[in-house]
Scaffold this active site. Structure first.
Site, PDB file in Angstrom:
ATOM      1  N   LYS A  78      -3.697  18.401  20.448  1.00 31.11           N
ATOM      2  CA  LYS A  78      -3.091  17.063  20.357  1.00 31.11           C
ATOM      3  C   LYS A  78      -1.741  17.077  21.067  1.00 31.11           C
ATOM      4  O   LYS A  78      -0.988  18.059  20.931  1.00 31.11           O
ATOM      5  CB  LYS A  78      -2.930  16.690  18.871  1.00 31.11           C
ATOM      6  N   SER A 158      -4.188   8.661  14.057  1.00 29.24           N
ATOM      7  CA  SER A 158      -3.652   8.807  15.386  1.00 29.24           C
ATOM      8  C   SER A 158      -4.298   9.915  16.217  1.00 29.24           C
ATOM      9  O   SER A 158      -4.136   9.934  17.436  1.00 29.24           O
ATOM     10  CB  SER A 158      -2.148   9.084  15.297  1.00 29.24           C
ATOM     11  N   SER A 182      -4.173  10.551   9.655  1.00 33.49           N
ATOM     12  CA  SER A 182      -4.487  10.722  11.080  1.00 33.49           C
ATOM     13  C   SER A 182      -5.427  11.855  11.446  1.00 33.49           C
ATOM     14  O   SER A 182      -5.839  11.946  12.596  1.00 33.49           O
ATOM     15  CB  SER A 182      -3.199  10.908  11.868  1.00 33.49           C
TER      16      SER A 182
HETATM   17  N1  GLN Z   1      -2.055   5.266  10.361  1.00 34.22           N
HETATM   18  C1  GLN Z   1      -0.905   5.757   9.691  1.00 34.22           C
HETATM   19  C2  GLN Z   1       0.341   5.299  10.387  1.00 34.22           C
HETATM   20  O1  GLN Z   1       0.219   4.612  11.330  1.00 34.22           O
HETATM   21  C3  GLN Z   1      -0.951   7.260   9.617  1.00 34.22           C
HETATM   22  C4  GLN Z   1      -0.649   7.911  10.894  1.00 34.22           C
HETATM   23  C5  GLN Z   1      -0.659   9.406  10.792  1.00 34.22           C
HETATM   24  O2  GLN Z   1      -1.205   9.978   9.859  1.00 34.22           O
HETATM   25  N2  GLN Z   1       0.018  10.032  11.738  1.00 34.22           N
HETATM   26  O3  GLN Z   1       1.423   5.603  10.006  1.00 34.22           O
END
Ligand code: GLN
Length: 491
Positions: A78, A158, A182
């Site tokens: 990532k 994400s 995410s």
């Molecule tokens: N979707 C959540 C956010 O936008 C979690 C994102 C994540 O876990 N990095 O904050």
């Protein structure tokens, strides 16, 4: 020759050890798959030369009978993980062409154990999002499609690039991060396995920070066993991260196939939402039945503060983000947009470098931390967080070994379909996952079935702190019962 890309990590490990193929052959097969799948936009940087050099080096080691537990296994990383001498952007314009002079602890452990890096994977900008649509490199496409439709769907976020690449057989496994869901939500959207370890289990050093008290790194892989194999290399104490916990790393793979007889599995009543699609509800019931058939005992539990988790998360996470992102000032990293004064240069750089969602978070975060609102929002959210954590502790104190929930409230949706008018619509994706980050607990998402349109759905298991092993044992039971799901290739 054997199909080199659809194997699991466990299978490839055997093939490499038996000399059925080399890491270079395995790596080349994946590089070709990546090249043929650019339509998915999963990789933001391909590193074929580095991959081949790493593969050759590890082949030489394997020939001498050396090589670690991941010897020769090609992985995707990532773009939130700093990789030495390889561009790392968090998929934000503000990092521009930043090339870190250091390697994150988690990735350095993967290379220590012999893995090969294929390239950097797309994600939501600074990991803020649930659909991988906020990346400055554009959205990632899910290899899954609705039956009889060619609408392009999001892979979740994400860690959308990680999930899409693993599902589409572009890499054997990937690193990912989870602040509010995410890892688990994109895993559920792509029929892959995603593990969010206990807070403190994997070092955060060298990972671009979003919300430091919630961020955790973890693997996305195609099977529960593969995710356990990756976890063992990713986890471990790191003196460079003061929140990293000094505890021995168990052999997670040994937990696979262990009996779950007599385990108490909590089914939280608050997760039964109004308007939850019938197929999600059905999957949940089915999952519970599979665990029962394997000898586990099901108990209804209550996590009364669940309904406050999402609102509290959207105070705590932006607050920490606004402070973490203060460092992007046009001086230290990547992009600089000139201005008449230094203040103007900061403003111009940040206005141009951050996307809409990141700007929204920085503004919310700054607001809830400001003198007049700190007590009303930030402090209160922290208190709610303590109560959420206590809900889980109370259940574990009553002997519950793990908790079963759906991973997401729906299957993957179309690109551009959600969150346009109201960002909360997108935030609701994390309703079942954020509680786990707020409480610092481990969670695993395992593919468990399909919806009526043929899209994958996942179940989540939540464990006691540092008891990832139980999640692997239970996850394997779900995987065995549900079978594995692979998208049909169209790209
Ligand atoms: N979707 C959540 C956010 O936008 C979690 C994102 C994540 O876990 N990095 O904050």
């Amino acid at each position: 020759m054997t199909d080199l890309i659809s194997m699991t990590i466990a299978e490839a490990r055997n093939g490499l050890a038996n000399k059925s193929f080399t890491s270079l052959e395995l790596t080349d097969a994946h590089l070709a798959a990546i090249e043929a799948a650019r339509a998915l936009n999963a990789f933001v940087l391909e590193t074929p030369d580095k991959a081949r050099a790493m593969a050759r080096a590890i082949d030489a080691k394997i020939a001498k009978g050396e090589g670690g537990p991941l010897a020769g296994i090609p992985l995707g990383i990532k773009d939130l993980f700093a990789t030495k001498d390889v561009r790392t952007t968090a998929c934000s314009k503000i990092l521009g062409n930043f090339v870190p002079p250091y390697e994150s602890t988690v990735t350095s452990q993967l290379w220590r154990d012999g893995a090969v890096m294929l390239g950097k994977l797309n994600n939501d900008e600074f990991a803020m999002g649930s659909s991988n649509e906020t990346s400055c490199f554009g959205p990632v496409v899910n290899p899954w499609r609705r039956e009889g439709s060619n609408t392009t769907l999001v892979p979740g976020g994400s860690s959308g690039g990680s999930a899409s690449a693993v599902a589409a057989l572009l890499c054997m496994g990937a690193t990912a991060t989870d602040t509010g869901g995410s890892i688990r939500q994109p895993a559920a959207f792509t029929a892959t396995v995603g593990v969010k370890p206990t807070y403190g289990r994997c070092s955060r050093w060298g990972i671009v920070a979003f919300a430091s008290s919630l961020d955790q790194a973890g693997p996305i892989a195609r099977t529960v066993r593969d995710s356990a194999i990756l976890m063992r290399s990713m986890a471990g104490h790191d003196p460079k991260d003061t929140t990293s916990v000094d505890r021995a790393v168990p052999d997670y793979e040994a937990a696979i196939g262990k009996s779950v007889k007599g385990m108490k599995i909590g089914i939280p009543r608050e997760y039964r939402l109004d308007g939850m699609p019938a197929e999600v509800e059905k999957l949940w019931t089915e999952g519970a039945a599979w665990l029962k058939a394997a000898g586990a005992e099901l108990v209804e539990i209550s996590l009364p503060h669940t309904k406050y988790a999402l609102p509290a998360y959207y105070i705590v996470a932006p607050a920490e983000a606004s402070s973490n992102l203060a460092r992007y000032d046009g001086v230290r990293y990547g992009l600089r947009v000139p201005g008449g004064s230094i203040g103007e240069m900061y403003e111009n750089t940040r206005a141009e470098g951050f996307g809409d969602e990141v700007r929204r978070r920085v503004m919310i975060g700054t607001y809830v931390l400001s003198a007049g609102y700190y007590d009303a929002y930030y402090l209160r959210a922290q208190k709610v967080r303590t109560l959420i954590k206590k809900d889980f502790e109370d259940c574990f104190a009553k002997g519950v070994n793990a908790i079963l929930t759906p991973a997401t409230p729906s299957a993957a949706f179309g690109i551009g379909e959600k969150g346009g008018a109201d960002p909360v619509e997108m935030y609701l994706n994390d309703i079942f996952t954020v509680t786990v980050n707020m409480a610092g607990l481990p969670g695993i998402a395992v593919p468990a079935g399909k919806d009526t349109q043929g899209l994958p759905l996942g179940l989540q298991l939540i464990g006691r702190p540092f008891d990832e092993e139980t999640l692997f044992s239970l996850g394997e039971v779900v995987e065995q019962a549900a079978g594995r799901f692979t998208p049909e290739r169209w790209w």
